[in-house]
Design a protein around this motif. Structure first.
Motif, short mmCIF file in Angstrom:
data_model
loop_
_atom_site.label_atom_id
_atom_site.label_comp_id
_atom_site.label_asym_id
_atom_site.label_seq_id
_atom_site.Cartn_x
_atom_site.Cartn_y
_atom_site.Cartn_z
N MET A 1 7.56 20.64 6.83
CA MET A 1 7.80 19.61 5.83
C MET A 1 7.14 18.31 6.28
O MET A 1 7.27 17.90 7.43
CB MET A 1 9.29 19.39 5.63
N ALA A 2 6.42 17.69 5.39
CA ALA A 2 5.73 16.44 5.70
C ALA A 2 6.72 15.29 5.83
O ALA A 2 7.70 15.21 5.09
CB ALA A 2 4.71 16.13 4.61
N ARG A 3 6.44 14.44 6.77
CA ARG A 3 7.24 13.23 6.94
C ARG A 3 6.77 12.20 5.94
O ARG A 3 5.57 11.93 5.81
CB ARG A 3 7.06 12.71 8.36
N ARG A 4 7.70 11.61 5.21
CA ARG A 4 7.38 10.59 4.21
C ARG A 4 7.31 9.22 4.88
O ARG A 4 8.32 8.72 5.35
CB ARG A 4 8.48 10.55 3.17
N ILE A 5 6.11 8.63 4.88
CA ILE A 5 5.95 7.31 5.48
C ILE A 5 5.56 6.33 4.38
O ILE A 5 4.55 6.50 3.70
CB ILE A 5 4.89 7.32 6.59
N GLY A 6 6.41 5.32 4.20
CA GLY A 6 6.14 4.27 3.24
C GLY A 6 5.53 3.07 3.93
O GLY A 6 5.92 2.71 5.03
N VAL A 7 4.55 2.48 3.27
CA VAL A 7 3.91 1.26 3.78
C VAL A 7 3.96 0.23 2.66
O VAL A 7 3.58 0.52 1.53
CB VAL A 7 2.45 1.53 4.20
N VAL A 8 4.46 -0.95 2.99
CA VAL A 8 4.60 -2.02 2.00
C VAL A 8 3.43 -2.99 2.13
O VAL A 8 3.09 -3.43 3.23
CB VAL A 8 5.93 -2.79 2.19
N THR A 9 2.82 -3.32 1.00
CA THR A 9 1.79 -4.35 0.96
C THR A 9 2.10 -5.27 -0.21
O THR A 9 2.37 -4.81 -1.32
CB THR A 9 0.36 -3.75 0.84
N THR A 10 2.09 -6.57 0.08
CA THR A 10 2.42 -7.54 -0.97
C THR A 10 1.29 -8.51 -1.24
O THR A 10 1.41 -9.35 -2.13
CB THR A 10 3.68 -8.34 -0.60
N ALA A 11 0.19 -8.40 -0.48
CA ALA A 11 -0.91 -9.36 -0.65
C ALA A 11 -2.16 -8.84 0.05
O ALA A 11 -2.09 -7.95 0.91
CB ALA A 11 -0.52 -10.71 -0.06
N ARG A 12 -3.28 -9.43 -0.30
CA ARG A 12 -4.53 -9.10 0.40
C ARG A 12 -4.41 -9.37 1.89
O ARG A 12 -5.03 -8.69 2.70
CB ARG A 12 -5.69 -9.92 -0.16
N SER A 13 -3.62 -10.38 2.25
CA SER A 13 -3.50 -10.79 3.66
C SER A 13 -2.90 -9.70 4.53
O SER A 13 -3.17 -9.66 5.73
CB SER A 13 -2.67 -12.07 3.78
N ASP A 14 -2.09 -8.81 3.98
CA ASP A 14 -1.58 -7.70 4.79
C ASP A 14 -2.33 -6.39 4.49
O ASP A 14 -2.40 -5.51 5.34
CB ASP A 14 -0.07 -7.51 4.64
N TYR A 15 -2.91 -6.28 3.31
CA TYR A 15 -3.59 -5.03 2.94
C TYR A 15 -4.80 -4.75 3.84
O TYR A 15 -4.97 -3.64 4.32
CB TYR A 15 -4.01 -5.07 1.47
N GLY A 16 -5.61 -5.77 4.08
CA GLY A 16 -6.78 -5.60 4.94
C GLY A 16 -6.42 -5.08 6.33
O GLY A 16 -6.96 -4.06 6.77
N PRO A 17 -5.49 -5.73 7.03
CA PRO A 17 -5.11 -5.24 8.36
C PRO A 17 -4.44 -3.85 8.34
O PRO A 17 -4.49 -3.13 9.32
CB PRO A 17 -4.12 -6.30 8.86
N LEU A 18 -3.85 -3.47 7.21
CA LEU A 18 -3.19 -2.17 7.11
C LEU A 18 -4.15 -1.02 6.77
O LEU A 18 -3.78 0.15 6.90
CB LEU A 18 -2.09 -2.21 6.04
N LEU A 19 -5.36 -1.34 6.32
CA LEU A 19 -6.27 -0.30 5.83
C LEU A 19 -6.53 0.82 6.82
O LEU A 19 -6.51 2.00 6.46
CB LEU A 19 -7.60 -0.93 5.40
#
Length: 112
Positions: A1-19
């Motif tokens: 069974m796959a582990r469900r991992i959620g990632v929250v992004t609320t702005a470009r400022s966090d999206y880039g580093p999370l890519l």
């Protein structure tokens, strides 16, 4: 069974580093990636960057829009209340095993 991992992004400022992390998790067969996108991703000032998130990850982006009307103290308090309610509903629906958050913006605090 796959582990469900959620990632929250609320702005470009966090999206880039999370890519890099998002791409790595998406490539793993033992992970179901859930990207919870909210905050200023829905702002016309930021060119509706939700479209970028959905283009990069069309099958795992979950829209979590909330009302952010202004930047005064009452506006921020009301926005935080709406963010809390929106993420409560979204997280209850898919129930990730792990939730990754990055940032120090006021719209991230209710998520945590």
């Amino acid at each position: 069974m796959a582990r469900r991992i959620g990632v929250v992004t609320t702005a470009r400022s966090d999206y880039g580093p999370l890519l890099s992390l998002l791409r790595t998790l998406k490539a793993r067969e033992d992970v179901e990636l859930l990207i919870y996108a909210g905050g200023t991703h829905f702002s016309h000032i930021n060119n509706m960057s939700i479209r970028e998130v959905e283009a990069d990850f069309p099958d795992c982006t979950i829209r979590v829009p909330s009302a952010i009307e202004g930047d005064g103290p009452i506006d921020i308090a009301l926005a935080m209340s709406d963010v809390l309610a929106s993420y409560a509903r979204a997280l209850a629906e898919r129930r990730p095993d792990v939730l990754v958050v990055l940032g120090d913006r006021y719209d991230m605090l209710p998520v945590v």
